[in-house]
Design a protein around this motif. Structure first.
Motif, PDB file in Angstrom:
ATOM      1  N   LYS A 176      -9.836  19.077  12.988  1.00 44.87           N
ATOM      2  CA  LYS A 176      -8.937  19.495  11.916  1.00 44.87           C
ATOM      3  C   LYS A 176      -9.707  19.700  10.611  1.00 44.87           C
ATOM      4  CE  LYS A 176      -4.941  16.975  13.767  1.00 44.87           C
ATOM      5  NZ  LYS A 176      -3.979  15.864  13.519  1.00 44.87           N
ATOM      6  N   PRO A 177      -9.505  20.795   9.904  1.00 42.77           N
ATOM      7  CA  PRO A 177     -10.165  21.014   8.616  1.00 42.77           C
ATOM      8  C   PRO A 177      -9.823  19.938   7.588  1.00 42.77           C
ATOM      9  CG  PRO A 177      -9.286  23.065   9.460  1.00 42.77           C
ATOM     10  CD  PRO A 177      -8.738  21.981  10.340  1.00 42.77           C
ATOM     11  N   SER A 178      -8.681  19.286   7.767  1.00 49.11           N
ATOM     12  CA  SER A 178      -8.272  18.239   6.825  1.00 49.11           C
ATOM     13  C   SER A 178      -8.970  16.911   7.092  1.00 49.11           C
ATOM     14  CB  SER A 178      -6.754  18.036   6.912  1.00 49.11           C
ATOM     15  OG  SER A 178      -6.374  17.648   8.227  1.00 49.11           O
ATOM     16  N   PHE A 179      -9.681  16.808   8.203  1.00 49.05           N
ATOM     17  CA  PHE A 179     -10.385  15.568   8.538  1.00 49.05           C
ATOM     18  C   PHE A 179     -11.702  15.552   7.769  1.00 49.05           C
ATOM     19  CE2 PHE A 179     -12.684  12.467  11.047  1.00 49.05           C
ATOM     20  CZ  PHE A 179     -11.691  11.598  11.490  1.00 49.05           C
ATOM     21  N   ARG A 180     -11.843  14.596   6.847  1.00 53.39           N
ATOM     22  CA  ARG A 180     -13.000  14.543   5.947  1.00 53.39           C
ATOM     23  C   ARG A 180     -14.040  13.555   6.462  1.00 53.39           C
ATOM     24  NH1 ARG A 180     -12.022  16.168   0.505  1.00 53.39           N
ATOM     25  NH2 ARG A 180     -13.203  14.400  -0.270  1.00 53.39           N
ATOM     26  N   ILE A 181     -15.278  14.029   6.530  1.00 49.14           N
ATOM     27  CA  ILE A 181     -16.391  13.198   7.001  1.00 49.14           C
ATOM     28  C   ILE A 181     -17.378  13.015   5.858  1.00 49.14           C
ATOM     29  CG2 ILE A 181     -18.253  12.985   8.673  1.00 49.14           C
ATOM     30  CD1 ILE A 181     -16.647  14.797  10.530  1.00 49.14           C
ATOM     31  N   ALA A 182     -17.616  11.778   5.458  1.00 55.38           N
ATOM     32  CA  ALA A 182     -18.511  11.468   4.351  1.00 55.38           C
ATOM     33  C   ALA A 182     -19.953  11.355   4.841  1.00 55.38           C
ATOM     34  CB  ALA A 182     -18.087  10.159   3.687  1.00 55.38           C
ATOM     35  N   VAL A 183     -20.889  11.917   4.058  1.00 55.68           N
ATOM     36  CA  VAL A 183     -22.307  11.882   4.406  1.00 55.68           C
ATOM     37  C   VAL A 183     -23.143  11.745   3.132  1.00 55.68           C
ATOM     38  CG1 VAL A 183     -22.048  13.282   6.497  1.00 55.68           C
ATOM     39  CG2 VAL A 183     -22.498  14.403   4.296  1.00 55.68           C
ATOM     40  N   LEU A 184     -24.397  11.347   3.322  1.00 57.00           N
ATOM     41  CA  LEU A 184     -25.349  11.329   2.228  1.00 57.00           C
ATOM     42  C   LEU A 184     -25.844  12.747   1.999  1.00 57.00           C
ATOM     43  CD1 LEU A 184     -27.305   9.886   0.229  1.00 57.00           C
ATOM     44  CD2 LEU A 184     -28.856   9.552   2.178  1.00 57.00           C
ATOM     45  N   ALA A 185     -25.778  13.218   0.752  1.00 58.86           N
ATOM     46  CA  ALA A 185     -26.153  14.592   0.425  1.00 58.86           C
ATOM     47  C   ALA A 185     -27.607  14.892   0.757  1.00 58.86           C
ATOM     48  CB  ALA A 185     -25.896  14.862  -1.058  1.00 58.86           C
ATOM     49  N   LYS A 186     -27.841  16.100   1.282  1.00 63.73           N
ATOM     50  CA  LYS A 186     -29.184  16.607   1.584  1.00 63.73           C
ATOM     51  C   LYS A 186     -29.932  15.743   2.586  1.00 63.73           C
ATOM     52  CE  LYS A 186     -28.813  19.981  -1.414  1.00 63.73           C
ATOM     53  NZ  LYS A 186     -28.725  21.388  -1.004  1.00 63.73           N
ATOM     54  N   SER A 187     -29.213  15.084   3.471  1.00 72.96           N
ATOM     55  CA  SER A 187     -29.831  14.206   4.468  1.00 72.96           C
ATOM     56  C   SER A 187     -29.722  14.809   5.861  1.00 72.96           C
ATOM     57  CB  SER A 187     -29.152  12.831   4.452  1.00 72.96           C
ATOM     58  OG  SER A 187     -27.805  12.944   4.908  1.00 72.96           O
ATOM     59  N   THR A 188     -30.448  14.229   6.801  1.00 77.93           N
ATOM     60  CA  THR A 188     -30.306  14.637   8.195  1.00 77.93           C
ATOM     61  C   THR A 188     -28.919  14.269   8.710  1.00 77.93           C
ATOM     62  OG1 THR A 188     -31.427  12.578   8.785  1.00 77.93           O
ATOM     63  CG2 THR A 188     -32.745  14.590   8.816  1.00 77.93           C
ATOM     64  N   ASP A 189     -28.305  13.247   8.108  1.00 79.75           N
ATOM     65  CA  ASP A 189     -26.929  12.885   8.476  1.00 79.75           C
ATOM     66  C   ASP A 189     -25.979  14.050   8.199  1.00 79.75           C
ATOM     67  OD1 ASP A 189     -28.097  10.390   8.833  1.00 79.75           O
ATOM     68  OD2 ASP A 189     -27.416   9.628   6.905  1.00 79.75           O
ATOM     69  N   GLU A 190     -26.147  14.681   7.047  1.00 85.12           N
ATOM     70  CA  GLU A 190     -25.290  15.800   6.675  1.00 85.12           C
ATOM     71  C   GLU A 190     -25.453  16.957   7.656  1.00 85.12           C
ATOM     72  OE1 GLU A 190     -24.205  18.653   2.833  1.00 85.12           O
ATOM     73  OE2 GLU A 190     -25.923  17.287   2.716  1.00 85.12           O
ATOM     74  N   ALA A 191     -26.699  17.282   7.993  1.00 85.59           N
ATOM     75  CA  ALA A 191     -26.946  18.373   8.929  1.00 85.59           C
ATOM     76  C   ALA A 191     -26.363  18.058  10.304  1.00 85.59           C
ATOM     77  CB  ALA A 191     -28.448  18.624   9.038  1.00 85.59           C
ATOM     78  N   ALA A 192     -26.514  16.809  10.746  1.00 81.28           N
ATOM     79  CA  ALA A 192     -25.999  16.412  12.055  1.00 81.28           C
ATOM     80  C   ALA A 192     -24.475  16.487  12.085  1.00 81.28           C
ATOM     81  CB  ALA A 192     -26.473  15.003  12.399  1.00 81.28           C
ATOM     82  N   ALA A 193     -23.823  16.072  10.994  1.00 81.54           N
ATOM     83  CA  ALA A 193     -22.361  16.098  10.930  1.00 81.54           C
ATOM     84  C   ALA A 193     -21.832  17.528  10.971  1.00 81.54           C
ATOM     85  CB  ALA A 193     -21.884  15.396   9.659  1.00 81.54           C
ATOM     86  N   ARG A 194     -22.467  18.428  10.224  1.00 81.18           N
ATOM     87  CA  ARG A 194     -22.007  19.820  10.216  1.00 81.18           C
ATOM     88  C   ARG A 194     -22.209  20.476  11.580  1.00 81.18           C
ATOM     89  NH1 ARG A 194     -20.652  21.110   5.151  1.00 81.18           N
ATOM     90  NH2 ARG A 194     -21.643  19.968   3.419  1.00 81.18           N
ATOM     91  N   ASN A 195     -23.250  20.073  12.268  1.00 78.73           N
ATOM     92  CA  ASN A 195     -23.515  20.639  13.588  1.00 78.73           C
ATOM     93  C   ASN A 195     -22.551  20.085  14.635  1.00 78.73           C
ATOM     94  OD1 ASN A 195     -25.263  22.146  15.522  1.00 78.73           O
ATOM     95  ND2 ASN A 195     -25.690  20.097  16.290  1.00 78.73           N
TER      96      ASN A 195
END
Length: 275
Positions: free
Chosen positions: A142-161
């Motif tokens: 769901k687009p409304s489901f928000r996932i928090a990540v550390l900015a500019k991290s590998t965590d962010e890239a992994a979450a978007r993927n």
């Protein structure tokens, strides 16, 4: 016989060829020794870097750097900055190296020279039980489901993927991302271990781990590409300290338990996320 001769000729040429001007001019190790200070870029990212209530620092990478500097015969000077600023400010020469649980990636390797890995971790997802409902897979789409990540991290890239349809929201620190999850600003958090496991354990009535590892990462020190002499020393130091067990013992202390949470209380205490 001819192949052997060609190999020998190539070897002789390599031995007598002068070093390039860049290699000959690399005084990075001597520069640090002469200054008697090793400037280290850090960003709060527990348990690698923890900002203590007294303003000092603790954590896995802090322990490693302090030992590294001591063996080098200099003093470590920690320069705090946002995680997203670490690589640009290293490139500008504001610090000699980065030590903040920064993962080795091909993209970052275009800008920095990584040392031998100092640790290997997994990226995982921890989520709000209620928000997941009875169909976690559907909730995560769901687009409304928000996932928090550390900015500019590998965590962010992994979450978007891993969750391309969900809304991935970046925060300046891991503590802010965790706070967003705990106070309901986000419904999940993608982070590098041991943070997801720790969060699920501390808030077991509210949070739970979902799925398996999204990725596995290797953390390392980072240097400017031209500072090869300093990088070589760091690689040799890591090898020696892995052999004598020091790096393994530091990893066990910071990653295998939750004792460090007392040190990180101020950094990880869930406070309402900035809106």
């Amino acid at each position: 016989m001819r192949a052997y001769s060609h190999w020998l000729l190539a070897l002789l040429i390599a031995l007598i060829t002068p070093m390039s001007p860049a290699a000959a001019a690399d005084d990075s190790l001597q520069r640090v020794i002469a200054a008697k200070v090793l400037k280290v870029g850090v960003a709060p990212n527990a348990p690698w870097v923890i900002k203590k209530p007294d303003g000092g620092f603790a954590g896995h990478d802090i322990d490693l750097v302090e030992a590294f500097a001591e063996d080098l015969g200099v003093k470590a000077q920690f320069v705090e900055m946002p995680f997203a600023d670490l690589v640009p400010r290293l490139a500008r020469g504001e610090v000699d190296m980065i030590a903040a649980g920064i993962a080795i990636t091909p993209e970052r390797a275009r800008s920095v020279a990584f040392s031998t890995p100092t640790g290997m971790q997994e990226i995982a997802t921890v989520a709000d039980r209620k928000a997941l409902g009875t169909d976690p897979a559907a909730a995560l789409e769901k687009p409304s489901f928000r996932i928090a990540v550390l900015a500019k991290s590998t965590d962010e890239a992994a979450a978007r993927n891993a969750y391309p349809k969900a809304s991935v929201v970046s925060y300046p620190t891991a503590a802010a991302a965790l706070a967003a999850l705990v106070d309901g600003e986000a419904q999940a958090m993608v982070a590098t271990s041991p943070v997801p496991r720790m969060a699920a354990s501390l808030y077991d009535a509210k949070l739970r781990l979902i799925g398996g590892p999204l990725e596995r990462t290797g953390e390392a020190f980072a240097f400017r590409p031209d500072d090869m002499r300093l990088l070589t020393y760091a690689n040799n130091w890591i090898a020696a300290r892995q052999i004598d067990g020091f790096i393994g013992n530091v990893g066990t202390h910071w990653f295998d338990g939750h004792k460090w949470l007392r040190t990180a209380e101020g950094d990880l205490k869930p406070q309402r996320a900035a809106r």
